[in-house]
Enzyme design. Structure first.
Site, PDB file in Angstrom:
ATOM      1  N   LYS A 115      -6.627  -9.380 -41.770  1.00 13.64           N
ATOM      2  CA  LYS A 115      -5.304  -8.964 -42.235  1.00 13.64           C
ATOM      3  C   LYS A 115      -4.370 -10.137 -42.096  1.00 13.64           C
ATOM      4  CE  LYS A 115      -3.284  -5.136 -43.688  1.00 13.64           C
ATOM      5  NZ  LYS A 115      -3.944  -3.993 -44.343  1.00 13.64           N
TER       6      LYS A 115
HETATM    7  N1  GLU Z   1      -4.183  -3.580 -48.131  1.00 10.97           N
HETATM    8  C1  GLU Z   1      -5.199  -2.631 -48.482  1.00 10.97           C
HETATM    9  C2  GLU Z   1      -5.715  -1.910 -47.245  1.00 10.97           C
HETATM   10  O1  GLU Z   1      -5.075  -1.870 -46.227  1.00 10.97           O
HETATM   11  C3  GLU Z   1      -6.295  -3.242 -49.341  1.00 10.97           C
HETATM   12  C4  GLU Z   1      -7.042  -4.397 -48.747  1.00 10.97           C
HETATM   13  C5  GLU Z   1      -7.939  -5.145 -49.720  1.00 10.97           C
HETATM   14  O2  GLU Z   1      -8.033  -4.779 -50.863  1.00 10.97           O
HETATM   15  O3  GLU Z   1      -8.542  -6.129 -49.266  1.00 10.97           O
HETATM   16  O4  GLU Z   1      -6.749  -1.292 -47.271  1.00 10.97           O
END
Ligand code: GLU
Length: 427
Positions: A115
């Site tokens: 993240k």
């Molecule tokens: N931000 C989204 C999540 O928390 C998608 C993450 C992604 O597609 O890598 O699942």
């Protein structure tokens, strides 16, 4: 939304407690003596933190702290979004990175978890050129850590396809190749996937439909309240409104809540917010401002699609809907979750319910790798298949272990991550 410096820490503690508890339930220490698997899942592979000096349009500089946490890549490359928000801190990003690893394992994607985030001053709204500079500076700080086979970011809170376009472009400038596959959630014309922008919200409703199917519950005519009207909440609302026959009676955001007993006209509300901004949500002409918090809405289903820790031990008692579906990551604190379960609330957890976004990101990676283009119908059909299979597996595991869907999801994911970690040896 209030700033609470403790929320990131509390969130991380909840996730780590869940990981330790699950490892104990799975007897990991007995099965893999001395391998320290739980510590290797909790302590991230790598934490990158750096300063961004962002030049504003008026020449002033905002000094920002940026993060990327790579939780682990035992099951595949690091994957996870980037958020820009005033509540971003290292603990929050670390918790979200761990949840990404778990989420990818829950739906069976061959990916690890990561993240990213940038802490933005509260109330700051950046112009388009400022957003572009921020996107490019973020990539500059991480250029050696990202890559289509290494770590693939995506949009999250306050980032979008345009931000991914700038980031992918900037990454290509550094590598000298027109590589766009290092990012997902890109615009269609830059190798994005059909269905990606709405995938998380659409996946939330697919999970709800599967839940209803197992519970022999007819969704048609049922009422739905949605906390959060960003990318996830608005697309969940739209799908529920236009495809399930549900009435979306309440919608809220950080500025308040709007309701309409007959069901809000969601396409009109989306248009209204797009034209007038999130602040104007409560002034939607075909709705009324709620007197109470959305958690107290007397609906059949409550969808939590705002931020983590939105529901705490203090306000969990206000929830009146018998079914709660989590569109956000970690919307209930661990304490609130325990109280909610005790009170008999039926919860469809985040790591399943909001996995539609990363699943279509994975489809985007596959299309990029093969220089391929899938139709929207094909993307949605495959997404439906993955969501249904994952739900069915968890439902069966919850029945077998007599536990909640959340615990079943952690049991499945941690078991698989631990096995992959062990097979890789002492890395
Ligand atoms: N931000 C989204 C999540 O928390 C998608 C993450 C992604 O597609 O890598 O699942």
């Amino acid at each position: 939304m209030e700033t609470n410096p403790k929320t990131g820490k509390q969130f991380l503690d909840s996730v780590n407690t869940m990981l330790r508890q699950t490892s104990a339930d799975l007897k990991l220490e007995e099965r893999y003596p001395g391998h320290q698997l739980v510590e290797r899942m909790i302590i991230p592979d790598r934490v990158v933190s750096f300063r961004i000096s962002l030049q504003r349009d008026n020449g002033a500089i905002d000094v920002l702290t940026a993060y990327r946490v790579q939780n682990n890549n035992f099951r595949g490359p690091y994957k996870g979004g980037i958020r820009w928000h005033h509540r971003v801190d290292l603990a929050e990003v670390q918790a979200l990175a761990a949840l990404m690893t778990i989420k990818c394992a829950v739906v069976g994607l061959p990916l690890g978890g990561a993240k990213g985030g940038v802490a933005i001053p509260e109330g700051r709204v950046y112009s388009v050129p400022e957003r572009e500079r921020l996107s490019r500076k973020y990539v500059e700080g991480l250029v050696h850590d990202l890559g289509p086979k290494k770590d693939i970011p995506a949009p999250d809170v306050n980032t979008d396809a345009q931000a991914m376009a700038w980031m992918a472009d900037h990454y290509g400038k550094f590598t000298g190749e027109s590589i766009t596959a290092a990012f997902t959630g890109k615009p269609l014309s830059m190798g994005g996937s059909q269905g990606r922008a709405e995938a998380t919200g659409v996946g939330v409703i697919m999970a709800l439909e599967r839940h209803a199917h197992h519970k022999h519950l007819e969704l048609k005519g049922k009422t739905l309240a949605i906390q959060g009207f960003g990318n996830v909440g608005s697309h969940a609302a739209l799908k529920a409104h236009s495809e399930t026959g549900m009435k979306v009676t309440h919608v809220s955001n950080e500025f308040g809540c709007v309701f309409q007993d007959e069901g809000l006209d969601i396409p009109a509300l989306m248009k209204w917010v797009a034209q007038n901004g999130q602040k104007a949500l409560i002034k939607f002409p075909d709705g009324q401002e709620c007197k109470e918090d959305i958690l107290s809405a007397d609906t059949d289903v409550l969808c939590l699609a705002a931020l983590e820790n939105a529901v705490t031990a203090d306000n969990v008692g206000c929830i009146r809907a018998p079914i709660v579906i989590e569109g956000a990551n970690g919307p209930l604190t661990a304490e609130a979750d325990a109280l909610a379960v005790k009170a008999g609330l039926d919860i469809v957890p985040d790591i399943l319910a909001n996995a539609g976004g990363v699943t279509v990101s994975y489809f985007e990676m596959v299309q990029n790798e093969n220089q391929d283009r899938w139709t929207r119908e094909y993307v949605l059909e495959r997404l439906r298949g993955i969501m249904n299979n994952a739900y069915d597996d968890l439902r069966e595991a919850a029945r077998k272990h007599k536990c909640t869907l959340r615990r079943a999801a952690f049991l499945k994911a941690v078991d698989e991550i631990a096995a992959a970690c062990d097979l890789r040896g002492a890395q």
